[in-house]
Each structure stands twice: as structure tokens, then as C-alpha cells.
Design an enzyme around this catalytic site. Structure first.
Site, PDB file in Angstrom:
ATOM      1  CD  GLU A   1     -16.129  -4.511  -2.078  1.00  9.75           C
ATOM      2  OE1 GLU A   1     -15.168  -5.179  -1.684  1.00  9.75           O
ATOM      3  OE2 GLU A   1     -16.017  -3.608  -2.916  1.00  9.75           O
TER       4      GLU A   1
ATOM      5  CD  GLU B   1     -11.289  -2.046  -7.851  1.00  9.11           C
ATOM      6  OE1 GLU B   1     -10.358  -1.901  -7.037  1.00  9.11           O
ATOM      7  OE2 GLU B   1     -12.478  -1.756  -7.588  1.00  9.11           O
TER       8      GLU B   1
ATOM      9  CG  ASP C   1      -5.697  -7.242  -7.013  1.00  7.79           C
ATOM     10  OD1 ASP C   1      -4.674  -7.597  -6.398  1.00  7.79           O
ATOM     11  OD2 ASP C   1      -6.436  -6.331  -6.609  1.00  7.79           O
TER      12      ASP C   1
ATOM     13  CD  GLU D   1      -3.106  -0.824   0.213  1.00 12.69           C
ATOM     14  OE1 GLU D   1      -3.043   0.183  -0.510  1.00 12.69           O
ATOM     15  OE2 GLU D   1      -4.042  -1.635   0.165  1.00 12.69           O
TER      16      GLU D   1
END
Length: 582
Positions: free
Chosen positions: A424, A485, A309, A173
Site C-alpha cells: 500500500e 490502480e 487522486d 463513494e
């Protein structure tokens, strides 16, 4: 990209954290005094902090003239005056949404990681290093907010990356949001202060690789490292967190001419290359890997979604970023996507027989036996853009078509929910193959009851109580947390194909999100997107990717095509555009 976005497998995640804390204990920390030569300008000079496992031989950046990459963007015709007027109106609406949220952050949470959009408080979720501010730097520049940009840069240079109240930081992150934010804003503005800050952070993050095998610690006790604690890589690590540092480290090396950052992550990616064909799904890597033993093969769950991902997303983007001079990224991408198509993509059965695909999760054992979980995630909606980009970059029409079907799958899911926003996590009824299949209401009802765990229940009552749209067998996580996304892939596919309907889709998505997430100050996450009875609950959370990613992609799809052209820039997983060397 995604960010981190580990909303699945909480039990696995808890185990990762538990194992992470079982590190070699350190005895006798060496403390650095405030007057030490390691301190400059109130900050620690990480380049002077000794390493216990210094690298003796560096992998150098690829040399030579970058290849001429295939044209990615569609050749857009000149728009009519009415088309331009409409597009500009929509672009300005997105700009207004951004300015409103930014001004509230500035007033109520300046220099904190996040604004709480209902209570107007500040929240630190990423070490207290002003995540929203740094994440939004390039958005400010792209949107033409130059006064706000300069004010934000002046504030950002004061961040002390050697000081945090948190016991540990997430290296992934920190890399995608902070280093990515600084580098992208520098690429756009050429403001040298941003490069200085990126290098300062880069010097710190190199110490996360200071382990016996030079594999990084992904959940890192940075203050212990500063004091000289011995470090060792973790035995259980999320594959996305170890495999998604390479774009940012490479770009820092390209700009500075210093190969140390490229070297650090190239070692990791060479391991990925070496073991790619040795996993239970040859071509893909499982969601969990062992960095301590350098074993990427042992786990049995495979997905393009959460926890994996961006490790896949970065493969074609690294090929572009390195000007095609590192061929391993094309091979890794092709092998990974061909395996993903075979093992993880599936077609849902829908009332309108839509020609769409969804990316699920495969559970495959050592004998290549197992099955596919017919699950969908908002997070995995990035995959449509990835396939489309890879298809153009490597001249693969099959991948381009996969990108279209995956993106249309996310668009379909947005439309299917009553608020016009997808959840989600969800499950649907699958077609027997990836070819079209006819709608079968009885099959849908049967799967609804199976997922409910009561085959004798009143199916209509279950559907009503669970608020299940036709085709959905369960809504496992009903939230919408301002994710980017879906609009990310809509934007990329639009820039690649020129499909005008994608701009209309984006406008519909933007309005649905604005209408349902808007608070008195900014925008907040939704607790349940399946409600249409006036009881939609907005929660007191606005992650930094709302300004860094979601609104940026909405803004860009309504901007002129040469604004951050896909032929000139490639985006990291936090939507920070890096300039492609030519």
C-alpha cells in the site's frame, strides 16, 4: 478510482469526521408519513422533497457538435493464431476468477455490500445498498455473462436509496460506485431500468448540494436531509471527494437531457478553476479544502495520491466526455500536471538503475518552501494511465513519457517484492534529480537507519527484520487490498502504445495476485506482501472494486482491442466506462 481509499493520514481523516459532526443543529424535523405523496413504489421520490436553497439559474450542458478527438488507441496489427490462443486462455482464466467470486457473493452475501471471502458472511460498508452487485453490473455485461447481468439488474431495481441504517453516507463513494455503475451498465446495455435507477439516485444526491452556497456535503446525513434538516457544507473536506463527482453527474445530464446534475458539479469545478493558481502550489489543489467558505487554497499538502487522486484524474476525462466543448478542462489538466511534475514526481535509486518515476507528497508553505516526501502508494499508480491518456488527448509527448515512467515504476515495485505484489505505502531512496543516478548501497543503508530512527543500529539486521528489498527504506503499509490502480495503468498504456510486454506483465501480476489472495470462496486482501516464509496472511475482506475494477482491467487487457475502446469510452474512477458522445 479509487475508492475510498483513504488509507493515509488517519489523524487528518479523524479530524474531518469530527468537524463534520459539528453541524448546525436542527430543531423540529418535519416527518413524512408512509402515505405521503413523496413515496412511490415503497421508495421516496426525492424529486418531490422540497429544497431549502433552490437553484434559480442553471448552467447548461455545452452545446454544439463534439470535436473530433485525437485517436487514443494504438492501431493493433492482426494477431497470429498462436497469439490469439494464448490471449484467449488468459482472458478465460480471468473470467473464471470473476465467476468464482461472483457466485460466492450471490450465494453468501446477495444484496449486501460485500462478501467476507473467508468466513462467507455479508458486510455492509456503503449503506447496505448492494455495492458489490451494482459495482459489478458492467463487468457482467462486458464478460458476456448476460443471464447473471439480467438477474442482477432485476435485484438492483429493488434497492431503496431512501433507507439506510448508517448515520451518514459518503457522497463520493455513492456516486462513483452506484451512479457510475448504473450509468455505465445503461450505456452498454440500453436497459431502461438502469437509467430509471440512476435518475432516482441522482435526485437524491442533488439534495447533498442543497446548501447556502450549493457546495456539496461529502459525508452526508441522508436521512436528516430526507426529513428536511437544514444543511451546510463542511469546513474541512477531502479534495477528491468534492472534486470527483463531475463525470457521473455530467453523464446523467447527457443521457437525460436534464442539466440539473451538470449544473450542480459545474459550480464546483468553476471554483476549482478560479482558485487553481492561488494555492501554495499553483496549478494543484491541496488534499484538504474548505467547502463552507469556498476556500481551496489554505492547506499545505499536495499529492496525486490518496485524498486527491480522482480530482486530477477527471480533468482529461471530462474534456473527452464533453467532446472537447469545455476548454477549461484542458487548461486545468495542463496546469495541474505541470505543477505535479515539478513538485511531486521523483526518481528512486534502484540497483538496476531503472528509468522509472514515483509520485510522492509535497509539503509546501505560503512562501513556497517545503519538501517532498519520497513516498509511494499503490493507489497513486493510476497516475501513469492518467498522464498517458492526457498525453494522447492533448498531443503532449512529455506527459506520455511521464505516464510510461510512472507505470513502469509500479511494475518495478511489483517485481521487487517477494510475492510479486506491491504494498500500500512505502518509501525509497531518491535520486538527487529526476535524471538517472547510480546505485549507492551506502546511501541506501543510511536512509534505512534514518527512517528507523536509529543511526547506530545494525543496518543488515534492520533490513532483514523489516524485510526491505534493495532500495526500499521502509514499508509503511504492507497490505495489498486487491487494488486495481497498477493494472489500470498497465491496461491504459497497453491500449495506447501496443507494448506486448505489458500483456506479459499483466499476466504475471494476475497470477501473483491469484496465487496469494485466493480463498475457499473468492479472494481476500493480504496483510503483508513482504513475507516469503509461508506466513502470508489473507484477511476476510473483499471490496467491491475487486469485481468492478481489478478483474475488469485484467479481463480487458486480454480482450480484443475494440472491446471498450479508449476511443469510444472513458472510465470513471471506479472503472465504469461511459460512452463518449460523437
Amino acid at each position: 478510482m479509487k475508492s475510498y481509499r483513504l488509507l493515509l493520514a488517519f489523524a487528518i481523516f479523524a479530524a474531518v469526521l469530527f468537524i463534520h459532526r459539528d453541524r448546525v443543529a436542527y430543531a423540529g424535523f418535519k416527518s413524512w408519513s408512509a402515505s405521503s405523496s413523496l413515496v412511490f413504489g415503497g421508495h421516496v421520490d426525492w424529486s418531490q422533497v422540497p429544497k431549502q436553497h433552490p437553484v434559480t439559474s442553471l448552467h447548461a450542458l455545452p452545446t454544439g457538435k463534439p470535436k473530433k478527438l485525437p485517436k487514443i488507441q494504438y492501431s493493433f496489427p492482426t494477431e497470429s493464431s498462436s497469439e490469439k490462443t494464448l490471449r484467449e486462455e488468459r482472458r478465460l482464466a480471468v473470467l473464471d476468477a470473476f465467476k468464482r467470486a461472483w457466485n460466492s457473493y450471490k450465494e453468501h452475501a446477495w444484496m449486501a455490500d460485500e462478501l467476507t471471502p473467508i468466513s462467507g458472511e455479508k458486510r455492509n460498508t456503503f449503506a447496505g445498498w448492494a455495492a458489490t452487485l451494482v459495482d459489478a453490473l458492467d463487468t457482467l455485461w462486458i464478460m458476456g455473462l448476460k443471464a447473471e447481468f439480467n438477474e442482477a439488474v432485476a435485484a438492483a431495481v429493488s434497492i431503496d436509496f431512501a433507507s439506510t441504517a448508517q448515520e451518514e453516507i459518503n457522497v463520493f463513494e455513492t456516486t462513483i460506485r452506484y451512479m457510475g455503475g448504473f450509468l455505465s451498465a445503461y450505456d452498454l446495455s440500453a436497459d431502461e431500468r438502469l437509467l430509471v435507477k440512476a435518475k432516482e439516485l441522482g435526485e437524491m444526491l442533488l439534495h447533498a448540494f442543497d446548501t447556502p452556497n450549493h457546495m456539496p456535503i461529502t459525508r452526508w446525513k441522508v436521512m436528516d436531509a430526507r426529513r428536511g434538516a437544514p444543511q451546510i457544507a463542511d469546513p474541512v473536506t477531502l479534495v477528491a471527494e468534492i472534486g470527483s463527482l463531475v463525470m457521473e453527474f455530467t453523464r446523467l445530464s447527457q443521457i437525460t437531457g436534464d442539466s440539473r446534475w451538470f449544473d450542480a458539479t459545474h459550480r464546483v469545478m468553476k471554483l476549482f478553476e478560479e482558485q487553481q493558481s492561488k494555492t501554495h502550489v499553483p496549478g494543484m489543489w491541496p488534499i484538504l479544502v474548505n467547502a463552507r467558505e469556498m476556500d481551496l487554497t489554505w492547506h499545505t499538502d499536495f499529492t496525486l495520491g490518496a485524498m486527491s487522486d480522482s480530482a486530477y484524474e477527471y480533468l482529461p476525462k471530462m474534456y473527452a466526455l464533453l467532446g472537447g466543448l469545455e476548454p477549461m478542462y484542458e487548461k486545468m489538466y495542463r496546469d495541474a500536471m505541470n505543477a505535479a511534475i515539478r513538485y511531486t514526481l521523483w526518481r528512486p535509486m534502484t540497483p538496476d538503475n531503472a528509468d522509472i518515476l514515483i509520485a510522492g507528497m509535497a509539503h509546501v508553505d505560503a512562501n513556497h518552501k517545503g519538501g517532498l516526501d519520497f513516498q509511494g502508494q499503490h493507489l497513486v499508480c493510476f497516475a501513469g494511465g492518467m498522464f498517458a491518456l492526457g498525453g494522447k488527448l492533448f498531443n503532449d509527448q512529455t506527459h506520455l513519457e511521464m505516464g510510461r515512467k510512472l507505470t513502469d515504476g509500479c511494475i518495478w515495485t511489483y517485481k521487487a517484492l517477494p510475492l510479486g505484489i506491491m504494498p500500500e505505502v512505502f518509501h525509497m531512496v531518491e535520486c538527487p534529480t529526476n535524471e538517472p543516478c547510480e546505485w549507492d548501497e551506502k546511501a541506501w543503508h543510511k536512509e534505512v537507519l534514518r527512517r528507523k530512527g536509529d543511526e547506530n543500529a545494525d543496518v543488515q539486521k534492520v533490513i532483514a527484520e523489516e524485510r526491505l528489498p534493495p532500495g526500499f527504506s521502509s514499508l509503511d503499509d504492507r497490505r495489498y487490498i486487491l487494488r486495481p490502480e497498477a493494472i489500470e495503468s498497465v491496461f491504459i498504456l497497453y491500449r495506447i502504445t501496443g507494448r506486448k510486454d505489458l500483456q506479459e506483465t499483466a499476466w504475471r501480476m494476475f497470477n501473483a495476485i491469484q496465487e496469494n489472495t485466493k480463498t475457499a470462496l473468492a479472494n481476500g486482501a493480504l496483510a503483508d506482501v513482504s513475507r516469503e516464509d509461508g506466513k502470508v496472511s489473507v484477511t476476510d475482506s473483499m471490496e467491491s472494486f475487486w469485481l468492478a475494477e481489478t478483474l475488469k482491467y485484467f479481463y480487458l487487457i486480454f480482450s480484443e482491442p475494440d472491446v471498450i475502446s479508449l476511443d469510444d469510452f472513458t472510465f470513471n474512477t471506479e472503472a465504469h466506462p461511459f460512452r463518449i458522445p460523437k
